[in-house]
Design a protein around this motif. Structure first.
Motif, short mmCIF file in Angstrom:
data_model
loop_
_atom_site.label_atom_id
_atom_site.label_comp_id
_atom_site.label_asym_id
_atom_site.label_seq_id
_atom_site.Cartn_x
_atom_site.Cartn_y
_atom_site.Cartn_z
N PHE A 55 0.79 -1.02 0.09
CA PHE A 55 0.07 0.12 0.07
C PHE A 55 0.84 1.08 0.23
N GLU A 56 1.92 1.26 0.69
CA GLU A 56 2.95 2.44 0.93
C GLU A 56 3.48 2.58 -0.67
N LEU A 57 3.66 1.73 -1.39
CA LEU A 57 4.29 1.72 -2.63
C LEU A 57 3.29 2.35 -3.62
N LEU A 58 2.01 2.04 -3.54
CA LEU A 58 0.95 2.50 -4.36
C LEU A 58 0.27 3.89 -4.01
N LYS A 59 0.12 4.09 -2.74
CA LYS A 59 -0.40 5.42 -2.41
C LYS A 59 0.27 6.51 -3.07
N PRO A 60 1.55 6.71 -3.07
CA PRO A 60 1.99 8.07 -3.56
C PRO A 60 1.93 8.39 -5.21
N LEU A 61 1.36 7.16 -5.89
CA LEU A 61 1.03 7.30 -7.26
C LEU A 61 -0.05 7.93 -7.65
N PHE A 62 -1.00 7.92 -6.50
CA PHE A 62 -2.24 8.33 -6.80
C PHE A 62 -2.66 9.79 -6.81
N GLU A 63 -3.35 10.66 -7.60
CA GLU A 63 -3.68 11.95 -7.12
C GLU A 63 -5.11 12.24 -7.34
N PRO A 64 -5.51 13.14 -6.52
CA PRO A 64 -6.93 13.68 -6.55
C PRO A 64 -7.37 14.06 -7.81
N PHE A 65 -8.54 13.81 -8.41
CA PHE A 65 -9.29 14.37 -9.71
C PHE A 65 -10.48 14.69 -9.37
N THR A 66 -11.09 15.90 -9.61
CA THR A 66 -12.33 16.33 -9.27
C THR A 66 -13.07 17.34 -10.50
N CYS A 67 -14.34 16.88 -10.94
CA CYS A 67 -14.92 17.52 -11.87
C CYS A 67 -16.48 17.80 -11.83
N CYS A 68 -16.89 18.82 -12.57
CA CYS A 68 -18.43 19.04 -12.54
C CYS A 68 -19.05 17.76 -13.31
N SER A 69 -20.51 17.57 -13.16
CA SER A 69 -21.48 16.83 -13.69
C SER A 69 -21.38 17.55 -15.37
N GLY A 70 -21.35 16.46 -16.03
CA GLY A 70 -21.44 17.04 -17.66
C GLY A 70 -19.80 16.97 -18.30
N ILE A 71 -19.03 16.91 -17.16
CA ILE A 71 -17.65 16.94 -18.21
C ILE A 71 -17.25 15.49 -18.57
N THR A 72 -16.58 15.57 -19.62
CA THR A 72 -16.07 14.22 -20.14
C THR A 72 -14.86 14.01 -19.50
N VAL A 73 -14.42 12.87 -18.60
CA VAL A 73 -13.50 12.66 -17.92
C VAL A 73 -12.39 11.78 -18.73
N LEU A 74 -12.89 10.82 -19.60
CA LEU A 74 -12.17 10.37 -20.70
C LEU A 74 -12.96 10.10 -22.03
N GLN A 75 -12.18 10.22 -23.07
CA GLN A 75 -12.93 10.02 -24.36
C GLN A 75 -12.58 8.76 -25.34
N GLN A 76 -13.44 8.00 -25.57
CA GLN A 76 -13.14 7.01 -26.57
C GLN A 76 -12.16 7.41 -27.65
N GLY A 77 -11.16 6.72 -27.77
CA GLY A 77 -9.95 6.91 -28.63
C GLY A 77 -8.80 7.86 -28.29
N ALA A 78 -8.99 8.51 -27.12
CA ALA A 78 -8.12 9.20 -26.60
C ALA A 78 -7.03 8.49 -25.87
N PRO A 79 -5.71 9.11 -25.71
CA PRO A 79 -4.83 8.29 -25.14
C PRO A 79 -5.10 7.88 -23.70
N ALA A 80 -4.81 6.38 -23.54
CA ALA A 80 -5.38 5.88 -22.40
C ALA A 80 -4.09 6.15 -21.28
N ASP A 81 -4.41 7.17 -20.43
CA ASP A 81 -3.40 7.57 -19.15
C ASP A 81 -3.59 7.12 -17.93
N TYR A 82 -4.61 7.33 -17.59
CA TYR A 82 -5.20 7.04 -16.06
C TYR A 82 -6.22 6.00 -15.94
#
Length: 166
Positions: A37-64
């Motif tokens: 868990f201690e190895l994994l935890k620092p790799l995460f970051e918070p991400f927030t957005c409003c309703s209606g936002i496209t968080v990821l798009q089909q065909g876009a680079p798969a990063d997260y």
């Protein structure tokens, strides 16, 4: 220092920071080997957005890969010859963006926030590197991720099959 990647939705960032500092309470991480868990935890970051936002798009680079803390995302798939199909809704403790983990270059579906969304996200490349550098930790982490999405993938497959048979 934790940096927020965000759009307009900032109302709950203090609350999000508290949740980020208590990641071990997320069911997927409960009772995980502490050193993994201690190895994994620092790799995460918070991400927030409003309703209606496209968080990821089909065909876009798969990063997260994303873990939903609160809110709901709608997962859509657009076949090359048809209209977009809603495949699933991902809620608290659910995962989306699996393409990033398996090393796909592009996302195979889109994810749209249908409620204000709070997530934690991790770069797929960093997770794969952790797994390569620490195989035992990687095995436990990937097994937990896979069990978190396996029933959702099965359900999504059945939904698509049902839609196509109509």
């Amino acid at each position: 220092m934790v940096m927020f990647v965000t759009g307009i939705y900032t109302a709950n960032q203090d609350n999000m920071l508290k949740r980020f500092n208590h990641m071990e309470r997320i069911p997927m991480f409960k009772n995980m080997n502490e050193s993994y868990f201690e190895l994994l935890k620092p790799l995460f970051e918070p991400f927030t957005c409003c309703s209606g936002i496209t968080v990821l798009q089909q065909g876009a680079p798969a990063d997260y890969l994303y873990v939903v803390i609160s809110g709901v995302v709608e997962i859509n798939y657009k076949p090359y010859d048809g209209a977009s199909i809603t495949i699933n809704h991902i809620e608290k403790d659910g995962l989306f963006g699996w393409s990033a983990v398996v090393g796909s270059e592009k996302y195979t579906s889109s994810a749209i926030a249908i409620e204000n969304l709070e997530t934690l996200r991790i770069r797929g490349s960093e997770l794969r590197r952790l797994c390569a550098d620490h195989p035992e930790a990687g095995l436990e982490i990937l097994e937990r991720l896979a069990s978190s999405v396996s029933s959702r993938v099965k359900d999504a497959h059945e939904q698509v099959k049902s839609i196509l048979e109509q």
